[in-house]
Design an enzyme around this catalytic site. Structure first.
Site, mmCIF file in Angstrom:
data_model
loop_
_atom_site.group_PDB
_atom_site.id
_atom_site.type_symbol
_atom_site.label_atom_id
_atom_site.label_comp_id
_atom_site.label_asym_id
_atom_site.label_seq_id
_atom_site.Cartn_x
_atom_site.Cartn_y
_atom_site.Cartn_z
ATOM 1 N N SER A 132 0.827 -1.210 0.000
ATOM 2 C CA SER A 132 0.000 0.000 0.000
ATOM 3 C C SER A 132 0.857 1.255 0.000
ATOM 4 O O SER A 132 1.924 1.289 0.611
ATOM 5 C CB SER A 132 -0.912 0.029 1.224
ATOM 6 O OG SER A 132 -1.619 1.263 1.237
ATOM 7 N N LYS A 186 -4.394 -6.747 3.398
ATOM 8 C CA LYS A 186 -4.417 -5.618 2.440
ATOM 9 C C LYS A 186 -5.846 -5.308 2.003
ATOM 10 O O LYS A 186 -6.229 -4.144 1.845
ATOM 11 C CB LYS A 186 -3.539 -5.933 1.217
ATOM 12 C CG LYS A 186 -3.593 -4.851 0.128
ATOM 13 C CD LYS A 186 -3.063 -3.517 0.642
ATOM 14 C CE LYS A 186 -3.043 -2.327 -0.253
ATOM 15 N NZ LYS A 186 -3.808 -2.122 -1.385
ATOM 16 N N HIS A 189 -7.413 -3.475 4.766
ATOM 17 C CA HIS A 189 -6.832 -2.117 4.724
ATOM 18 C C HIS A 189 -7.634 -1.255 3.739
ATOM 19 O O HIS A 189 -8.020 -0.124 4.028
ATOM 20 C CB HIS A 189 -5.361 -2.192 4.309
ATOM 21 C CG HIS A 189 -4.767 -0.886 3.867
ATOM 22 N ND1 HIS A 189 -5.046 -0.314 2.643
ATOM 23 C CD2 HIS A 189 -3.935 -0.028 4.482
ATOM 24 C CE1 HIS A 189 -4.409 0.846 2.536
ATOM 25 N NE2 HIS A 189 -3.727 1.040 3.640
ATOM 26 N N ASN A 190 -7.884 -1.810 2.570
ATOM 27 C CA ASN A 190 -8.620 -1.045 1.556
ATOM 28 C C ASN A 190 -10.066 -0.798 1.969
ATOM 29 O O ASN A 190 -10.632 0.248 1.672
ATOM 30 C CB ASN A 190 -8.570 -1.760 0.209
ATOM 31 C CG ASN A 190 -7.228 -1.548 -0.487
ATOM 32 O OD1 ASN A 190 -6.218 -1.319 0.171
ATOM 33 N ND2 ASN A 190 -7.210 -1.619 -1.798
ATOM 34 N N GLU A 193 -9.894 1.987 4.123
ATOM 35 C CA GLU A 193 -9.621 3.145 3.237
ATOM 36 C C GLU A 193 -10.943 3.679 2.640
ATOM 37 O O GLU A 193 -11.207 4.881 2.663
ATOM 38 C CB GLU A 193 -8.664 2.671 2.142
ATOM 39 C CG GLU A 193 -8.357 3.647 1.025
ATOM 40 C CD GLU A 193 -7.475 2.988 -0.057
ATOM 41 O OE1 GLU A 193 -6.403 2.451 0.287
ATOM 42 O OE2 GLU A 193 -7.863 2.997 -1.243
HETATM 43 C C1 6PG Z 1 -3.186 1.427 -1.623
HETATM 44 C C2 6PG Z 1 -4.469 1.631 -2.370
HETATM 45 C C3 6PG Z 1 -4.337 1.046 -3.740
HETATM 46 C C4 6PG Z 1 -5.365 1.593 -4.703
HETATM 47 C C5 6PG Z 1 -6.710 0.956 -4.542
HETATM 48 C C6 6PG Z 1 -7.808 1.874 -5.016
HETATM 49 O O1 6PG Z 1 -3.281 0.884 -0.548
HETATM 50 O O2 6PG Z 1 -2.144 1.834 -2.131
HETATM 51 O O3 6PG Z 1 -5.517 0.999 -1.709
HETATM 52 O O4 6PG Z 1 -4.320 -0.325 -3.595
HETATM 53 O O5 6PG Z 1 -5.456 2.954 -4.580
HETATM 54 O O6 6PG Z 1 -6.694 -0.172 -5.334
HETATM 55 O O7 6PG Z 1 -8.930 1.121 -5.039
HETATM 56 P P1 6PG Z 1 -10.258 1.548 -5.747
HETATM 57 O O8 6PG Z 1 -9.929 1.805 -7.199
HETATM 58 O O9 6PG Z 1 -11.144 0.403 -5.545
HETATM 59 O O10 6PG Z 1 -10.683 2.806 -5.069
#
Ligand code: 6PG
Length: 467
Positions: A132, A186, A189-190, A193
């Site tokens: 990430s 991960k 984590h997302n 996010e």
């Molecule tokens: C990270 C982000 C990265 C990316 C996501 C965006 O941790 O660096 O999460 O993995 O920005 O894939 O996801 P979406 O396109 O689903 O918003």
């Protein structure tokens, strides 16, 4: 063909792969790189500048294999899904037993578990590694969540720790568990996010009728100096302050209000539901992205029912505390989900360690994570972050503001799904006696499903229902 042998290989020179390769070279390791469209290899080598001596450009999987020290370790940074399986297929004929493939994309952890089992049966090592930090993180230090056999990770640990973000002298990289553990962490984590981004967007929504984007940006910039400090608040201040040079309009005012999603937020919810969990803020954030994409339907509904604004908008102090409370609850829900997966898959995840490696490099890095790590090193009754003594106090202080904000939104008719769902979870949990006794009665009435009684031990009781 080069006679030099690199320490590590990488396939997939997109933005993330190219930046990760430069990061590896920058940390003193020779790297062999390969990309299916080979002009990208030429471009990468041509742009490597001072790092060019540490880079071996390869035009085929065979050349890549021949350019690597044994046992080989090859990072894949290709699109998640079928492309990973296809890349593995093209590499395997050129590899020897004991060689290692490391999938550094945003893989579905179910695929990682399958690939790990499959490759280990064939005598190869496989690591699923969540990375990430976006483009900048890949180049200068991402947060790295590793899953797979611990002994295999030991082979590349020095490289991974060298390229990872640094938090006060500690690398933000760790082996978290076997098979899919790294990619699951991960994914969650997302999910967090998504929740944090949605919470921030909802707070912006409360302010935009009375302030300009750059004024709201200044609010987030101020908040970034306090307990809400973190990357997403920091960049929100920046994006709200930006101007579109073509029109001289605030950048956010020319962007279509329909959010994209590649799938990791949705996966978090899918896996959570399979595990009997319901991370309400993450669910709400995924739902809100889907609803945002239905622009035409929303325009139609506005014509039918009218749009709403808040006559008495919440104060900045309340919005600050509401965001803090909901953020704590969102992280907590993510952590609870990790705990459930750890039990289900026997991963023995160390949640404090997870929080520690999120403190720098990754998208959800925030000041709060240091306190979360400390909480999981101490006492978290029922595995709940919200019940850890330090967070009980913080929630007692901030939830009243969350309630006022959600109350104002609900009364006016302004949606704030993530804030409201954070509060719904909190209010559900603080009632020892809920309302599911009625659901159990209904189930028994129409299907004789049976229930437990408060006054007797045992299961499978039935009610004396009228016909
Ligand atoms: C990270 C982000 C990265 C990316 C996501 C965006 O941790 O660096 O999460 O993995 O920005 O894939 O996801 P979406 O396109 O689903 O918003």
């Amino acid at each position: 063909m080069s006679t030099r042998k690199a320490r590590i290989g990488l396939v997939g020179l997109g933005v993330m792969g190219a930046n990760l390769s430069l990061n590896i070279a920058d940390n003193g390791f020779d790297i062999a790189v390969y990309n299916r469209s080979t002009d990208k290899v030429d471009d990468f080598v041509a742009d490597a500048g001072a790092l060019v001596d540490r880079v071996i450009g390869c035009k085929s999987p065979e050349e890549l294999a021949a350019s690597l020290q044994s046992p080989r370790a090859i990072i894949l940074m290709v699109k998640a899904g079928e492309a990973v399986d296809k890349t593995i297929e093209t590499l395997l004929p050129h590899l020897d037993e004991g060689d290692m493939i490391i999938d550094a994309g945003n893989a579905d952890f179910n695929d990682t578990r399958r690939r790990e089992a499959d490759l280990s049966a064939k005598g190869f090592a496989f690591i699923g590694m969540g990375v990430s930090g976006g483009e900048e993180g890949a180049r200068h230090g991402p947060s790295i969540m590793v899953g797979g056999p611990e002994g295999h990770y030991a082979v590349i640990q020095d490289v991974i720790e060298a390229i990872a973000a640094d938090y006060q002298g500690t690398p933000c990289a760790a082996h978290l568990g076997p098979d899919g553990a790294g990619h699951f962490v991960k994914t969650v984590h997302n999910g967090i996010e998504y929740a944090d981004m949605q919470l921030i967007a909802e707070v912006y929504g409360c302010l935009r009728d009375r302030m300009t984007p750059s004024e709201i940006g200044q609010v987030f910039a101020d908040w970034n100096d306090g307990p809400l400090n973190g990357y997403l608040v920091e960049i929100t201040a920046k994006v709200l302050g930006a101007t579109d040079t073509g029109t001289d309009q605030p950048m956010v005012d020319v962007i279509v209000d329909a959010a994209g999603q590649k799938g990791t937020g949705r996966w978090t919810v899918i896996e959570a539901l399979k595990l009997g969990q319901s991370p309400s803020t993450i669910e709400a954030a995924v739902a809100a992205r889907s609803w945002s994409a239905q622009r035409d339907a929303r325009a139609h509904a506005q014509d039918l029912f009218g749009a709403a604004t808040m006559d008495t908008p919440p104060s900045l102090a309340d919005l600050h505390d509401a965001l803090l409370a909901a953020r704590i609850l969102a992280y907590g829900q993510g952590m609870t989900l990790l705990n459930a997966a750890s039990d289900e898959f026997d991963w023995d995840l160390d949640l404090a360690r997870v929080a520690e490696i999120w403190r720098a490099g990754c998208i959800i890095r925030s000041t709060l994570l240091d306190d979360i790590a400390a909480a999981f090193r101490g006492e978290t009754p029922h595995g709940q972050l919200a019940f850890a003594p330090a967070f009980v106090t913080r929630l007692q202080d901030t939830v009243p503001a969350l309630r006022r904000v959600v109350g104002a939104g609900t009364a006016a008719g302004v949606a704030m799904p993530a804030l409201a769902n954070a509060l719904a979870w909190f209010d559900t949990m603080r009632h020892a006696r809920g309302t599911a006794n009625v659901i159990q009665a209904q189930r028994d009435f129409f299907g004789a499903h049976g229930f437990e009684r408060l006054d007797r031990d045992g299961t499978g009781f039935h009610g004396d229902w009228p016909a």
